[in-house]
Design a protein around this motif. Structure first.
Motif, mmCIF file in Angstrom:
data_model
loop_
_atom_site.group_PDB
_atom_site.id
_atom_site.type_symbol
_atom_site.label_atom_id
_atom_site.label_comp_id
_atom_site.label_asym_id
_atom_site.label_seq_id
_atom_site.Cartn_x
_atom_site.Cartn_y
_atom_site.Cartn_z
ATOM 1 N N HIS A 1 -56.720 49.398 41.185
ATOM 2 C CA HIS A 1 -55.858 49.581 42.352
ATOM 3 C C HIS A 1 -54.690 50.509 42.033
ATOM 4 C CE1 HIS A 1 -57.950 46.663 44.825
ATOM 5 N NE2 HIS A 1 -57.922 45.799 43.825
ATOM 6 N N ARG A 2 -54.340 50.649 40.761
ATOM 7 C CA ARG A 2 -53.244 51.518 40.402
ATOM 8 C C ARG A 2 -53.648 52.981 40.550
ATOM 9 N NH1 ARG A 2 -52.939 50.318 35.488
ATOM 10 N NH2 ARG A 2 -53.517 52.258 34.468
ATOM 11 N N LEU A 3 -54.853 53.310 40.116
ATOM 12 C CA LEU A 3 -55.371 54.674 40.249
ATOM 13 C C LEU A 3 -56.214 54.738 41.515
ATOM 14 C CD1 LEU A 3 -56.404 55.173 36.518
ATOM 15 C CD2 LEU A 3 -54.242 55.805 37.600
ATOM 16 N N ASP A 4 -55.534 54.819 42.654
ATOM 17 C CA ASP A 4 -56.213 54.646 43.942
ATOM 18 C C ASP A 4 -56.467 55.941 44.695
ATOM 19 O OD1 ASP A 4 -53.592 55.217 44.435
ATOM 20 O OD2 ASP A 4 -53.248 53.598 45.859
ATOM 21 N N THR A 5 -56.201 57.094 44.074
ATOM 22 C CA THR A 5 -56.393 58.372 44.769
ATOM 23 C C THR A 5 -57.492 59.177 44.091
ATOM 24 O OG1 THR A 5 -54.053 58.439 45.418
ATOM 25 C CG2 THR A 5 -55.287 60.507 45.517
ATOM 26 N N PRO A 6 -58.642 59.357 44.739
ATOM 27 C CA PRO A 6 -59.678 60.229 44.166
ATOM 28 C C PRO A 6 -59.263 61.682 44.295
ATOM 29 C CG PRO A 6 -60.360 59.434 46.324
ATOM 30 C CD PRO A 6 -59.064 58.751 46.019
ATOM 31 N N LEU A 7 -59.603 62.481 43.285
ATOM 32 C CA LEU A 7 -59.227 63.891 43.279
ATOM 33 C C LEU A 7 -60.468 64.775 43.285
ATOM 34 C CD1 LEU A 7 -56.336 63.967 40.629
ATOM 35 C CD2 LEU A 7 -56.163 63.688 43.105
ATOM 36 N N PHE A 8 -60.466 65.742 44.199
ATOM 37 C CA PHE A 8 -61.528 66.738 44.264
ATOM 38 C C PHE A 8 -60.989 68.010 43.621
ATOM 39 C CE2 PHE A 8 -64.293 69.559 47.186
ATOM 40 C CZ PHE A 8 -65.297 69.587 46.232
ATOM 41 N N VAL A 9 -61.551 68.391 42.488
ATOM 42 C CA VAL A 9 -61.099 69.586 41.768
ATOM 43 C C VAL A 9 -61.867 70.778 42.316
ATOM 44 C CG1 VAL A 9 -60.802 70.647 39.508
ATOM 45 C CG2 VAL A 9 -60.671 68.157 39.740
ATOM 46 N N CYS A 10 -61.196 71.595 43.103
ATOM 47 C CA CYS A 10 -61.928 72.680 43.760
ATOM 48 C C CYS A 10 -61.052 73.905 43.992
ATOM 49 C CB CYS A 10 -62.516 72.182 45.079
ATOM 50 S SG CYS A 10 -63.562 73.384 45.923
ATOM 51 N N GLN A 11 -60.126 73.833 44.925
ATOM 52 C CA GLN A 11 -59.389 75.025 45.336
ATOM 53 C C GLN A 11 -57.984 74.627 45.776
ATOM 54 O OE1 GLN A 11 -62.171 75.826 48.611
ATOM 55 N NE2 GLN A 11 -60.461 75.671 50.046
ATOM 56 N N LEU A 12 -57.171 75.623 46.046
ATOM 57 C CA LEU A 12 -55.816 75.392 46.522
ATOM 58 C C LEU A 12 -55.836 75.130 48.026
ATOM 59 C CD1 LEU A 12 -52.721 75.487 45.924
ATOM 60 C CD2 LEU A 12 -52.832 77.899 46.619
ATOM 61 N N CYS A 13 -55.058 74.152 48.452
ATOM 62 C CA CYS A 13 -54.875 73.923 49.887
ATOM 63 C C CYS A 13 -53.453 73.422 50.117
ATOM 64 C CB CYS A 13 -55.909 72.928 50.425
ATOM 65 S SG CYS A 13 -55.881 71.324 49.624
ATOM 66 N N PHE A 14 -52.992 73.541 51.352
ATOM 67 C CA PHE A 14 -51.615 73.196 51.692
ATOM 68 C C PHE A 14 -51.585 72.231 52.873
ATOM 69 C CE2 PHE A 14 -50.535 77.539 49.867
ATOM 70 C CZ PHE A 14 -49.898 77.018 48.748
ATOM 71 N N PRO A 15 -50.471 71.507 53.038
ATOM 72 C CA PRO A 15 -50.314 70.632 54.214
ATOM 73 C C PRO A 15 -50.275 71.445 55.507
ATOM 74 C CG PRO A 15 -48.708 70.092 52.509
ATOM 75 C CD PRO A 15 -49.338 71.384 52.106
ATOM 76 N N GLY A 16 -50.746 70.824 56.572
ATOM 77 C CA GLY A 16 -50.698 71.452 57.884
ATOM 78 C C GLY A 16 -51.787 72.454 58.156
ATOM 79 N N LEU A 17 -52.752 72.585 57.226
ATOM 80 C CA LEU A 17 -53.819 73.567 57.397
ATOM 81 C C LEU A 17 -55.184 72.898 57.228
ATOM 82 C CD1 LEU A 17 -52.353 76.519 55.301
ATOM 83 C CD2 LEU A 17 -52.415 76.332 57.793
ATOM 84 N N PRO A 18 -56.187 73.366 57.965
ATOM 85 C CA PRO A 18 -57.541 72.808 57.800
ATOM 86 C C PRO A 18 -58.203 73.354 56.535
ATOM 87 C CG PRO A 18 -57.583 74.568 59.415
ATOM 88 C CD PRO A 18 -56.133 74.389 59.018
ATOM 89 N N THR A 19 -59.085 72.560 55.970
ATOM 90 C CA THR A 19 -59.879 72.989 54.818
ATOM 91 C C THR A 19 -61.308 72.522 55.020
ATOM 92 O OG1 THR A 19 -57.960 72.802 53.341
ATOM 93 C CG2 THR A 19 -60.133 72.910 52.314
ATOM 94 N N PHE A 20 -62.256 73.434 54.894
ATOM 95 C CA PHE A 20 -63.670 73.110 55.082
ATOM 96 C C PHE A 20 -64.352 73.126 53.717
ATOM 97 C CE2 PHE A 20 -62.030 75.021 58.916
ATOM 98 C CZ PHE A 20 -62.466 74.142 59.903
ATOM 99 N N LEU A 21 -65.051 72.044 53.398
ATOM 100 C CA LEU A 21 -65.590 71.853 52.057
ATOM 101 C C LEU A 21 -67.082 71.579 52.089
ATOM 102 C CD1 LEU A 21 -62.734 69.543 50.742
ATOM 103 C CD2 LEU A 21 -63.045 71.965 50.213
ATOM 104 N N HIS A 22 -67.725 71.878 50.978
ATOM 105 C CA HIS A 22 -69.168 71.674 50.806
ATOM 106 C C HIS A 22 -69.373 70.776 49.585
ATOM 107 C CE1 HIS A 22 -73.270 73.580 49.539
ATOM 108 N NE2 HIS A 22 -73.432 72.401 50.099
ATOM 109 N N PHE A 23 -69.877 69.568 49.799
ATOM 110 C CA PHE A 23 -70.107 68.629 48.709
ATOM 111 C C PHE A 23 -71.591 68.659 48.325
ATOM 112 C CE2 PHE A 23 -66.100 67.237 50.230
ATOM 113 C CZ PHE A 23 -65.506 66.492 49.229
ATOM 114 N N PHE A 24 -71.856 68.963 47.053
ATOM 115 C CA PHE A 24 -73.250 68.979 46.591
ATOM 116 C C PHE A 24 -73.424 68.362 45.211
ATOM 117 C CE2 PHE A 24 -71.215 72.958 45.466
ATOM 118 C CZ PHE A 24 -71.546 73.122 44.131
ATOM 119 N N GLU A 25 -72.341 68.231 44.429
ATOM 120 C CA GLU A 25 -72.456 67.600 43.120
ATOM 121 C C GLU A 25 -72.570 66.086 43.272
ATOM 122 O OE1 GLU A 25 -70.056 68.909 39.736
ATOM 123 O OE2 GLU A 25 -69.071 70.290 41.116
#
Length: 393
Positions: free
Chosen positions: A184-208
């Protein structure tokens, strides 16, 4: 004995649907009689594990009461109709022994442990739900018979097997449940991929496979979201992404639409089933007063002037790509009122290295971020030919 959902008699050579309900195979029903939502075509004529379990229980309990609990057995003993149940220690040793046939049949053939959330495939083989999901991430075939399956594991457990396991193997099942819950302490999964910022959409492709698992767990959480970072080890800042929509393709890949909500700093990280999880600290901007920030208006105007110039002098396909991905530049008043989000919009549009743009993530001052954007813009102006005019020699 287990009861057929259709004829309400004892189950005989059962088949199990994706909804977790079972009926006698002799009825020849293609779908669950309760018209449940999770309906997939059956690829075999009987549930292998449930059929073996029923046979074992019939051999052990000819009276038709296959798994009386300890209280019922105590009452029978007091009446002189049966023997006292074994102690907890003896029962655990017996049920966990490889020589105990019921425990053998209730063992997952992927992890070789007691079935956890047992789900039955279209080909009527049963596995732990998490184990089957991870197997389907790698190959859309049954781990036992190699029959082609849907890339999405059944969402509902086999009702009869789950009831039996929770009754006969309660302690072992509770123990397995505790191992399936991430810290429960480490509760945030991280996707290592690209730079993104708040307030903007990001479209991703999951295949791994590891990120398919991460996405599935994120979707099962109360707030479907995950963090995005550029690099796994040397990047301490990232952006939290809310999952807006998911399209799962026939081969198991997923197209995911997300939206950046806030920035964070990674305080602690670890590895979970191949992907990174972390404890993060949210980063918010310092309070901004438009009336006490005279440079802000000129900074916004400077950035807007460059963006409009960029749209006017770029080739049509570049303008179309920018507009489709991040939208056209906002009006001046809108940009000024939402200067925090506008600073990230400008940075994302600028054609500079992402490592340079990532320097904005820890900055809490909107004025400072816009100042950096203006500095980048001036550097681009010195290099681009259309700002210096056409020179004929």
């Amino acid at each position: 004995m287990f009861e057929c959902l259709y004829c309400h008699d004892a189950l005989r050579i059962p088949v199990t649907y994706g909804c977790g309900h079972s009926v006698c195979s002799s009825h020849g029903l293609d779908v669950c009689p309760k018209n449940c939502d999770d309906q997939q075509p059956l690829l075999a004529n009987h549930d292998v594990t449930l059929s073996k379990v029923i046979s074992l229980l019939e051999e052990d309990e000819p009276t038709g009461r296959p798994w009386r609990n300890d209280e019922e057995q105590e009452e029978d003993c007091e009446r002189g109709e049966g023997s006292r149940p074994p102690s907890r220690q003896r029962r655990e040793r017996r049920t966990s022994s490889p020589k105990f046939p019921l425990a053998d049949e209730l063992t997952c053939q992927i992890c070789y442990m007691l079935l956890f959330e047992p789900v039955t495939t279209q080909c009527q083989h049963t596995f732990c739900k998490p184990c089957l999901q991870r197997s389907l991430d790698h190959s859309p075939t049954c781990p036992l018979c190699r029959t082609a399956l849907s890339p999405i594991a059944p969402s509902h457990p086999n009702a009869h097997l789950l009831e039996l396991i929770r009754t006969k193997f309660e302690d072992q099942y509770i123990s397995r449940s505790s191992t399936q819950t991430p810290s429960h302490r480490l509760d945030t999964p991280l996707f290592v991929c690209q730079l993104c910022f708040p307030g903007l959409p990001t479209f991703l492709h999951f295949f791994e496979p590891r990120y398919k698992l991460m996405l599935r767990r994120a979707l099962e959480s109360p707030h479907p979201q995950f963090g995005m970072v550029m690099r796994a080890n040397d990047m301490d800042y990232g952006t939290m992404l809310d999952i807006r929509s998911v399209q799962i393709l026939d081969d198991g890949r997923s197209l995911v639409e997300t939206f950046g909500t806030y920035r964070f700093r990674i305080m602690e990280r670890a590895n979970l089933d191949g992907y990174t999880v972390a404890r993060v600290e949210r980063i918010d901007d310092i309070a901004l007063d438009l009336h006490t920030q005279p440079p802000l208006a000129s900074l916004v105007q400077h950035c807007l002037s460059f963006l409009n110039h960029l749209h006017a002098n770029s080739t049509p396909w570049v303008v179309q790509r920018l507009s489709n991905s991040y939208g056209s530049p906002p009006p001046y008043e809108t940009a000024l009122q939402n200067a925090a989000a506008f600073s990230f919009y400008v940075a994302m549009i600028l054609p500079i290295d992402e490592g340079e743009k990532a320097k904005l993530l820890p900055i809490r001052s909107v004025t400072m971020r816009l100042t950096m954007c203006v500095w980048w813009i001036e550097g681009l102006r010195k290099e681009w030919w259309f700002d210096r005019g056409c020179v004929i020699s």
